[in-house]
Scaffold this motif. Structure first.
Motif, short mmCIF file in Angstrom:
data_model
loop_
_atom_site.label_atom_id
_atom_site.label_comp_id
_atom_site.label_asym_id
_atom_site.label_seq_id
_atom_site.Cartn_x
_atom_site.Cartn_y
_atom_site.Cartn_z
N GLY A 164 0.81 -1.21 0.00
CA GLY A 164 0.00 0.00 0.00
C GLY A 164 0.85 1.26 0.00
N THR A 165 1.91 1.23 0.78
CA THR A 165 2.82 2.38 0.82
C THR A 165 3.50 2.59 -0.52
OG1 THR A 165 3.19 1.99 3.17
CG2 THR A 165 4.81 3.35 2.01
N TRP A 166 3.98 1.50 -1.12
CA TRP A 166 4.62 1.59 -2.44
C TRP A 166 3.63 2.16 -3.45
CZ3 TRP A 166 9.68 0.12 -3.69
CH2 TRP A 166 10.00 0.22 -5.04
N PHE A 167 2.41 1.60 -3.43
CA PHE A 167 1.42 2.01 -4.43
C PHE A 167 1.01 3.46 -4.25
CE2 PHE A 167 -2.70 1.77 -6.67
CZ PHE A 167 -2.24 1.23 -7.85
N ALA A 168 0.99 3.95 -3.02
CA ALA A 168 0.58 5.32 -2.77
C ALA A 168 1.69 6.33 -3.01
CB ALA A 168 0.07 5.45 -1.33
N MET A 169 2.94 5.94 -2.79
CA MET A 169 4.03 6.92 -2.85
C MET A 169 4.92 6.80 -4.09
SD MET A 169 5.07 6.98 1.15
CE MET A 169 6.02 8.47 1.05
N ILE A 170 5.21 5.60 -4.52
CA ILE A 170 6.16 5.40 -5.62
C ILE A 170 5.45 5.32 -6.97
CG2 ILE A 170 7.99 3.91 -6.51
CD1 ILE A 170 8.70 5.30 -3.87
N THR A 171 4.33 4.62 -7.03
CA THR A 171 3.64 4.42 -8.31
C THR A 171 3.20 5.73 -8.98
OG1 THR A 171 2.97 2.22 -7.61
CG2 THR A 171 1.74 3.19 -9.43
N PRO A 172 2.63 6.70 -8.25
CA PRO A 172 2.25 7.95 -8.94
C PRO A 172 3.44 8.69 -9.56
CG PRO A 172 1.14 7.82 -6.83
CD PRO A 172 2.13 6.69 -6.87
N VAL A 173 4.58 8.66 -8.89
CA VAL A 173 5.78 9.32 -9.44
C VAL A 173 6.26 8.56 -10.68
CG1 VAL A 173 8.16 9.97 -8.96
CG2 VAL A 173 6.41 10.26 -7.20
N THR A 174 6.21 7.24 -10.62
CA THR A 174 6.62 6.43 -11.77
C THR A 174 5.71 6.71 -12.97
OG1 THR A 174 7.37 4.70 -10.26
CG2 THR A 174 7.05 4.07 -12.54
N ILE A 175 4.41 6.78 -12.73
CA ILE A 175 3.47 7.08 -13.81
C ILE A 175 3.71 8.48 -14.36
CG2 ILE A 175 1.03 7.50 -14.33
CD1 ILE A 175 0.41 5.20 -12.36
N LEU A 176 3.97 9.44 -13.47
CA LEU A 176 4.24 10.81 -13.91
C LEU A 176 5.47 10.86 -14.81
CD1 LEU A 176 3.68 13.89 -13.68
CD2 LEU A 176 5.26 13.89 -11.74
N VAL A 177 6.55 10.23 -14.37
CA VAL A 177 7.80 10.30 -15.14
C VAL A 177 7.70 9.49 -16.43
CG1 VAL A 177 10.25 9.66 -15.12
CG2 VAL A 177 9.24 10.80 -13.14
#
Length: 118
Positions: free
Chosen positions: A22-35
């Motif tokens: 949940g932490t990964w999905f909330a914090m890392i995934t949006p940045v990955t999608i953005l970049v």
């Protein structure tokens, strides 16, 4: 009366993976999608070649990133699905637990295999 010898539970393991996913999905995934999904295609960040991406993915940090991106959200989703079935009064017992966590383990194993095949 309090049971002095309670049975050990495996639930802390699943809750740990649930929390990490949940932490990964909330914090890392949006940045990955953005970049990867917005900034690189629109030219805000210079495009990277396949060779550069493969070099990153096969480095230690890159491999951990790819495995985390694929595996951790899957553990989160499968734990949520398993407990969501209980909320819907679908009590699948041990079979449901094995199926849910088995799928997450399979995706995790495939992510590791994927990294070693690059």
């Amino acid at each position: 009366m309090i049971n002095q010898n309670p049975r050990r539970s495996d639930e802390p393991i699943w809750w740990g993976l649930f929390g990490a996913g949940g932490t990964w999905f909330a914090m890392i995934t949006p940045v990955t999608i953005l970049v990867l999904g917005i900034l690189i295609p629109f030219g805000v960040i210079d495009k990277i070649s396949y060779k550069e991406a493969a070099t990153f993915a096969t480095s230690f940090i890159g491999a951990l990133f790819v495995i985390g991106t694929l595996a951790l959200p899957m553990w989160h989703a499968m734990h949520r699905l398993h407990h969501g079935m209980h909320d819907l009064k679908i009590h699948s017992g041990v079979l449901g637990k094995v199926i849910c966590y088995g799928i997450a383990a399979l995706i995790s194993a495939l992510a590791i295999i994927f990294i070693f095949m690059i």
